[in-house]
Scaffold this motif. Structure first.
Motif, PDB file in Angstrom:
ATOM      1  N   MET A  98       0.839  -1.196   0.000  1.00 16.84           N
ATOM      2  CA  MET A  98       0.000   0.000   0.000  1.00 16.84           C
ATOM      3  C   MET A  98       0.877   1.250   0.000  1.00 16.84           C
ATOM      4  N   LEU A  99       0.538   2.205  -0.887  1.00 16.68           N
ATOM      5  CA  LEU A  99       1.342   3.401  -1.028  1.00 16.68           C
ATOM      6  C   LEU A  99       1.108   4.374   0.128  1.00 16.68           C
ATOM      7  N   ASP A 100       2.164   5.092   0.495  1.00 15.05           N
ATOM      8  CA  ASP A 100       2.054   6.134   1.508  1.00 15.05           C
ATOM      9  C   ASP A 100       2.028   7.477   0.790  1.00 15.05           C
ATOM     10  N   LEU A 101       0.827   7.875   0.355  1.00 13.87           N
ATOM     11  CA  LEU A 101       0.672   9.100  -0.416  1.00 13.87           C
ATOM     12  C   LEU A 101      -0.114  10.131   0.373  1.00 13.87           C
ATOM     13  N   ASN A 102       0.280  11.375   0.232  1.00 15.01           N
ATOM     14  CA  ASN A 102      -0.430  12.472   0.875  1.00 15.01           C
ATOM     15  C   ASN A 102      -0.550  13.610  -0.120  1.00 15.01           C
ATOM     16  N   GLY A 103      -1.725  14.172  -0.225  1.00 14.34           N
ATOM     17  CA  GLY A 103      -1.899  15.294  -1.133  1.00 14.34           C
ATOM     18  C   GLY A 103      -3.315  15.384  -1.655  1.00 14.34           C
ATOM     19  N   ILE A 104      -3.476  16.194  -2.682  1.00 16.39           N
ATOM     20  CA  ILE A 104      -4.800  16.480  -3.224  1.00 16.39           C
ATOM     21  C   ILE A 104      -4.787  16.265  -4.729  1.00 16.39           C
ATOM     22  N   ILE A 105      -5.842  15.649  -5.227  1.00 13.75           N
ATOM     23  CA  ILE A 105      -5.987  15.418  -6.661  1.00 13.75           C
ATOM     24  C   ILE A 105      -7.173  16.232  -7.163  1.00 13.75           C
ATOM     25  N   ASN A 106      -6.934  17.054  -8.151  1.00 19.09           N
ATOM     26  CA  ASN A 106      -7.999  17.843  -8.763  1.00 19.09           C
ATOM     27  C   ASN A 106      -8.616  16.998  -9.870  1.00 19.09           C
ATOM     28  N   VAL A 107      -9.682  16.304  -9.531  1.00 23.45           N
ATOM     29  CA  VAL A 107     -10.308  15.351 -10.451  1.00 23.45           C
ATOM     30  C   VAL A 107     -11.395  16.033 -11.285  1.00 23.45           C
ATOM     31  N   LEU A 108     -11.433  15.685 -12.560  1.00 24.22           N
ATOM     32  CA  LEU A 108     -12.538  16.086 -13.419  1.00 24.22           C
ATOM     33  C   LEU A 108     -13.548  14.942 -13.386  1.00 24.22           C
ATOM     34  N   LYS A 109     -14.555  15.097 -12.540  1.00 24.47           N
ATOM     35  CA  LYS A 109     -15.538  14.028 -12.394  1.00 24.47           C
ATOM     36  C   LYS A 109     -16.395  13.913 -13.652  1.00 24.47           C
ATOM     37  N   PRO A 110     -16.533  12.700 -14.168  1.00 30.81           N
ATOM     38  CA  PRO A 110     -17.418  12.526 -15.324  1.00 30.81           C
ATOM     39  C   PRO A 110     -18.878  12.494 -14.878  1.00 30.81           C
ATOM     40  N   SER A 111     -19.778  12.743 -15.806  1.00 30.79           N
ATOM     41  CA  SER A 111     -21.196  12.618 -15.489  1.00 30.79           C
ATOM     42  C   SER A 111     -21.551  11.139 -15.357  1.00 30.79           C
ATOM     43  N   ALA A 112     -22.702  10.863 -14.777  1.00 31.69           N
ATOM     44  CA  ALA A 112     -23.174   9.488 -14.548  1.00 31.69           C
ATOM     45  C   ALA A 112     -22.273   8.715 -13.598  1.00 31.69           C
ATOM     46  N   MET A 113     -21.592   9.427 -12.738  1.00 32.47           N
ATOM     47  CA  MET A 113     -20.742   8.794 -11.732  1.00 32.47           C
ATOM     48  C   MET A 113     -20.869   9.606 -10.446  1.00 32.47           C
ATOM     49  N   THR A 114     -21.143   8.956  -9.325  1.00 31.48           N
ATOM     50  CA  THR A 114     -21.281   9.689  -8.072  1.00 31.48           C
ATOM     51  C   THR A 114     -19.905  10.081  -7.530  1.00 31.48           C
ATOM     52  N   SER A 115     -19.906  11.033  -6.610  1.00 33.97           N
ATOM     53  CA  SER A 115     -18.657  11.440  -5.968  1.00 33.97           C
ATOM     54  C   SER A 115     -18.059  10.259  -5.206  1.00 33.97           C
ATOM     55  N   HIS A 116     -18.927   9.457  -4.601  1.00 33.28           N
ATOM     56  CA  HIS A 116     -18.459   8.266  -3.877  1.00 33.28           C
ATOM     57  C   HIS A 116     -17.841   7.251  -4.839  1.00 33.28           C
ATOM     58  N   ASP A 117     -18.405   7.148  -6.044  1.00 31.90           N
ATOM     59  CA  ASP A 117     -17.836   6.258  -7.064  1.00 31.90           C
ATOM     60  C   ASP A 117     -16.405   6.666  -7.410  1.00 31.90           C
ATOM     61  N   ILE A 123      -6.125  12.700  -0.189  1.00 35.43           N
ATOM     62  CA  ILE A 123      -5.617  11.367   0.144  1.00 35.43           C
ATOM     63  C   ILE A 123      -4.611  11.467   1.292  1.00 35.43           C
ATOM     64  N   GLY A 124      -4.553  10.409   2.079  1.00 31.78           N
ATOM     65  CA  GLY A 124      -3.618  10.365   3.198  1.00 31.78           C
ATOM     66  C   GLY A 124      -3.918  11.446   4.227  1.00 31.78           C
ATOM     67  N   LYS A 125      -2.866  12.122   4.675  1.00 34.56           N
ATOM     68  CA  LYS A 125      -3.013  13.134   5.729  1.00 34.56           C
ATOM     69  C   LYS A 125      -3.813  14.349   5.282  1.00 34.56           C
ATOM     70  N   SER A 126      -3.932  14.540   3.995  1.00 37.44           N
ATOM     71  CA  SER A 126      -4.679  15.707   3.510  1.00 37.44           C
ATOM     72  C   SER A 126      -6.176  15.596   3.811  1.00 37.44           C
ATOM     73  N   THR A 127      -6.666  14.401   4.185  1.00 38.19           N
ATOM     74  CA  THR A 127      -8.082  14.275   4.561  1.00 38.19           C
ATOM     75  C   THR A 127      -8.398  15.136   5.781  1.00 38.19           C
ATOM     76  N   LYS A 128      -7.352  15.518   6.529  1.00 36.38           N
ATOM     77  CA  LYS A 128      -7.561  16.361   7.710  1.00 36.38           C
ATOM     78  C   LYS A 128      -7.934  17.800   7.347  1.00 36.38           C
ATOM     79  N   ILE A 129      -7.717  18.186   6.074  1.00 35.05           N
ATOM     80  CA  ILE A 129      -8.017  19.568   5.702  1.00 35.05           C
ATOM     81  C   ILE A 129      -9.240  19.677   4.791  1.00 35.05           C
ATOM     82  N   ILE A 130     -10.001  18.586   4.682  1.00 34.84           N
ATOM     83  CA  ILE A 130     -11.210  18.615   3.850  1.00 34.84           C
ATOM     84  C   ILE A 130     -12.122  19.760   4.259  1.00 34.84           C
TER      85      ILE A 130
END
Length: 299
Positions: free
Chosen positions: A1-20, A52-59
């Motif tokens: 399992m990777l130890d990654l921390n940071g934020i990804i600026n995702v372009l969410k497609p339609s017909a897909m939930t945020s949880h997906d 992802i990772g520790k960045s979830t603390k700043i949501i």
């Protein structure tokens, strides 16, 4: 399992939930700690910052930033979901002029009270409202104060209005479209929605899920932004490396000892030490002394 921390600026497609999207990236990156920064309608596309990772603390800090949307309002009928995918409730053949549309749309600027739709992710007694709506139930909801910073009409083409909206957290664009129709004396629904930005995260800098998969397969993790990238709106405080252990352990430190005097009390700052981003701190008065309290430690 990777130890990654940071934020990804995702372009969410339609017909897909945020949880997906979260589930997809959890598998792709082999990450457990991952979360989105605010639900985007399943049928909408656009910016969805993922922590992802520790960045979830700043949501929480990202969630409170203004959002910009491009939306299309279609006049003539309303639906139970307030978008084009719902069941038609009311229809109208009332004609409205462009001047009427412009005046009504502009009347929604500023602070307004909005009634959250039944088809939403809000909870009532532990159950999502959309789950109750699918059971044919409608429950009483309280209006919420939101803020519409700007509404810019891009075009009016017969019964369709294309507009850009900058608004506060908690704004339902579907409901805004519906309410515009009602105020015009007709009915309306949202027929298109794209989120253009969340705070400093813009559509032009976002990555599709396909692009992320390709980069990951090439061991190119440049799509993961540093934690502090989402906190550009905060001021920065730089401390001497001699304080690294104390600060990284979350201990309160006297401002005088730190040699810091240029700050505003009870204001959040990004704290750096030894060239590392340590976390978020606040200068506060404690026992007649000003201390730096670490609100979030991210190392």
């Amino acid at each position: 399992m990777l130890d990654l921390n940071g934020i990804i600026n995702v372009l969410k497609p339609s017909a897909m939930t945020s949880h997906d999207v979260v589930s997809f990236l959890r598998k792709t990156l082999d990450m457990k700690k991952i979360g989105h920064t605010g639900t985007l309608d399943p049928n909408a596309c656009g910016v969805l910052p993922i922590c992802i990772g520790k960045s979830t603390k700043i949501i929480e800090y990202i969630q409170h930033k203004n959002k910009k949307y491009r939306a299309e309002v279609t006049l003539g009928y309303s639906t139970d979901t307030q978008d084009k995918y719902g069941r038609v409730l009311e229809t109208s053949k009332n004609n409205v002029s462009n001047d009427e549309i412009i005046n009504v749309v502009n009347s929604f600027k500023g602070k307004i009270n909005q009634l959250p739709p039944m088809y939403s992710a809000l909870k009532k007694d532990g159950k999502r409202l959309y789950e109750l709506a699918r059971e044919g139930k409608t429950i009483e909801r309280n209006t919420r104060e939101i803020f519409i910073e700007t509404i810019d009409i891009l075009s009016i083409n017969k019964n369709k209005i294309m507009m850009d909206v900058i608004c506060s957290k908690g704004t339902y664009i579907r409901t805004l479209c519906n309410d515009i129709g009602e105020r015009l004396g007709t009915f309306a629904h949202m027929s298109f929605l794209e989120r253009l930005s969340v705070g400093d995260f813009n559509l032009s800098d976002s990555y599709t899920l396909e692009e992320i998969v390709v980069k990951k397969s090439n061991n190119d993790m440049s799509f993961i932004l540093p934690l502090d990238n989402a906190l550009k709106f905060m001021g920065s405080i730089y401390l001497d490396k001699m304080f690294y252990k104390h600060i990284s352990n979350g201990l309160n430190m006297r401002a005088k000892r730190l040699g810091i005097s240029d700050f505003i009390l009870n204001t959040e700052y990004k704290i750096y030490c030894n060239n590392d981003f340590i976390g978020i701190g606040i200068f506060a008065l404690k026992n007649d002394e000003i201390v730096l309290k670490m609100d979030k430690v991210l190392v």
